[in-house]
Design a protein around this motif. Structure first.
Motif: not given
Length: 488
Positions: A59-75
């Motif tokens: 994603p091109d905005n930081q909030v959604q980048q953090i969400e993507l990163l968090g999902k990768l960490l969670l799984f």
């Protein structure tokens, strides 16, 4: 308590296929449970692979980048000592981000860690709506602590300003969960993962700029806890240790960001559709909601909101509802050293979960992600055996009608109907005798602890069986994923 241990041994033999010697020494799980674990692990791998496909075009905005990163960490299973247990192992979408293994929910209630012979003393909580819990604080008007995460509120949020992030910092180094011996191990493992570039883009190039000792891999492959004389066995210099701690915080904040996203915390239940005027309750559901707000007194603790409030179905305080001990918890048998010499439960069969009072008094014996405010120490006694009031959102979300979910801090209750029946009749039905066939319907065992037990809103509500069923029907409307255009 001797009979409790005997029943636990029988359960362990039946469920895990263990010999009586193996109950104390630790052994492999039964083929049936292993199949369910393999199914969950495969689903975790599928979700992770699908999410990794998004990395080339984030994603091109930081909030959604953090969400993507968090999902990768969670799984990410690589963040556990044996590379076999992601955070999601205990928190999967199909169950509302709580325990996804029906047979474990039906029996033990708690889940094995990365070291599969180690179990915790509590059932997994839901991740949905957890980021909306306030930072733990003392409300003088109520005379009570409010907020935090975990059953015992020990993820206070006071340090990071985010209880969900501090909750995410507990499992990685909890010996009976993900089992790493040092928070630096989680950072070291993350530095080798495909999402490193996204992490550095979000949090900065300094995130993994450490000089790792040559033996880091060997240290991080050795399950915790660390030796008492070497609590940080990855021997980083002071600057690199500070960087590792900051990066670990950022990993946790990323996970909390994902948990706060619409994908996890969605407000997409039938209840929400009714509020929006896009659906209608059935007569039974409406009766249940009326009971919820009236005769059954549920709304006193599981608040459905007020002016300016989201309906989160919790008041973020703690209570002891008088839940019986779950004699099937493997934790009672973890009073002897395992094959690595670790004793998870030094009290053995005499263990009584102290709840919030345990956190306030001595901290949590396995992991303590947040420091205790010493000004709260005088509140220890009045909080013993009390556990955080969980949200009822997604309380009955399950992948199939025959899937078993567990309820209460120790997983004693095995259906929503059962725990509703307990709230209704705890004090109206007789105490069970040992091995009483009436248990759970015509009698109840003594509470695990009667200390600070809630006697004002639980125990003798005078509900009929029809009214109990109506309450269940209403709470089933709280599962996310409802389509206003689908079956009503």
């Amino acid at each position: 308590m001797t009979s409790k241990v005997a029943r636990l041994a029988v359960t362990a033999i039946a469920l895990f296929g263990l010999s009586s010697q193996a109950v104390s020494e630790g052994s492999s799980l039964s083929p049936g449970v292993l199949r369910e674990i393999a199914r969950v692990e495969a689903e975790i791998d599928r979700i992770e692979a699908e999410t990794l496909e998004r990395l080339p075009s984030p994603p091109d905005n930081q909030v959604q980048q953090i969400e993507l990163l968090g999902k990768l960490l969670l799984f990410d299973k690589e963040l556990s000592v044996n590379r076999n247990e992601a955070c999601a192992f205990c928190h999967m979408p199909e169950t509302g981000f709580t325990g996804p293994i029906s047979e474990l929910n039906r029996t033990t209630g708690s889940y094995p860690g990365s070291v599969r012979t180690r179990f915790s003393e509590r059932k997994p909580q839901t991740h949905t709506y957890a980021p909306l819990s306030p930072v733990l604080h003392y409300n003088e008007g109520q005379g009570d602590l409010v907020g935090g995460n975990f059953w015992d509120m020990r993820a206070t949020g006071r340090r990071l300003g985010n209880p969900a992030a501090e909750q995410a910092e507990g499992p990685p180094t909890n010996p009976v969960e993900m089992g790493l011996p040092d928070i630096a191990c989680a950072v070291y493992r993350a530095s080798q993962r495909p999402y490193r570039g996204l992490f550095e883009a979000v949090w900065g190039l300094q995130a993994f700029a450490m000089t790792w000792p040559a033996n880091t891999e060997d240290v991080c492959n050795n399950p915790g806890p660390p030796p008492a004389d070497d609590p940080a066995p990855v021997h980083l210099g002071p600057v690199d240790r500070g960087r590792a701690a900051a990066t670990f915080d950022q990993m946790a904040l990323s996970i909390a960001g994902y948990e706060a996203s619409h994908e996890v915390t969605a407000f997409s239940s039938k209840y929400d559709a009714v509020l929006a005027g896009k659906a209608q309750f059935t007569p039974e559901e409406q009766q249940g909601y009326d009971l919820f707000r009236g005769k059954a007194q549920c709304n006193g603790c599981h608040r459905d909101g007020g002016p300016g409030e989201d309906p989160l179905f919790t008041d973020f305080t703690a209570s002891n509802i008088g839940t019986p001990a779950n004699s099937d918890l493997p934790y009672y048998a973890e009073g002897v050293a395992d094959e690595r010499g670790y004793v998870a439960n030094k009290k053995g069969s005499s263990f009584v979960d102290p709840g919030v009072g345990g956190f306030l008094g001595n901290g949590h014996p396995l992991s303590q992600p947040s420091a205790v405010d010493t000004r709260w120490k005088p509140l220890e006694q009045q909080n013993r055996s009390r556990f955080q009031t969980p949200t009822l959102r997604n309380v009955d979300k399950r992948p199939s009608p025959d899937f078993v979910k567990a309820y209460a801090h120790n997983g004693y209750f095995k259906s929503l109907k059962e725990i509703v029946h307990f709230y209704n009749t705890r004090d109206a039905l007789p105490r069970c005798e040992p091995h009483d066939p009436r248990e759970r319907s015509g009698c109840w065992p003594a509470p695990e602890s009667a200390e600070n037990m809630n006697k004002s809103k639980v125990g003798n509500l005078g509900l009929s069986d029809t009214e109990e069923n109506a309450l269940v029907a209403f709470m089933q409307t709280l599962s996310d994923g409802f389509s206003p255009w689908g079956p009503k």
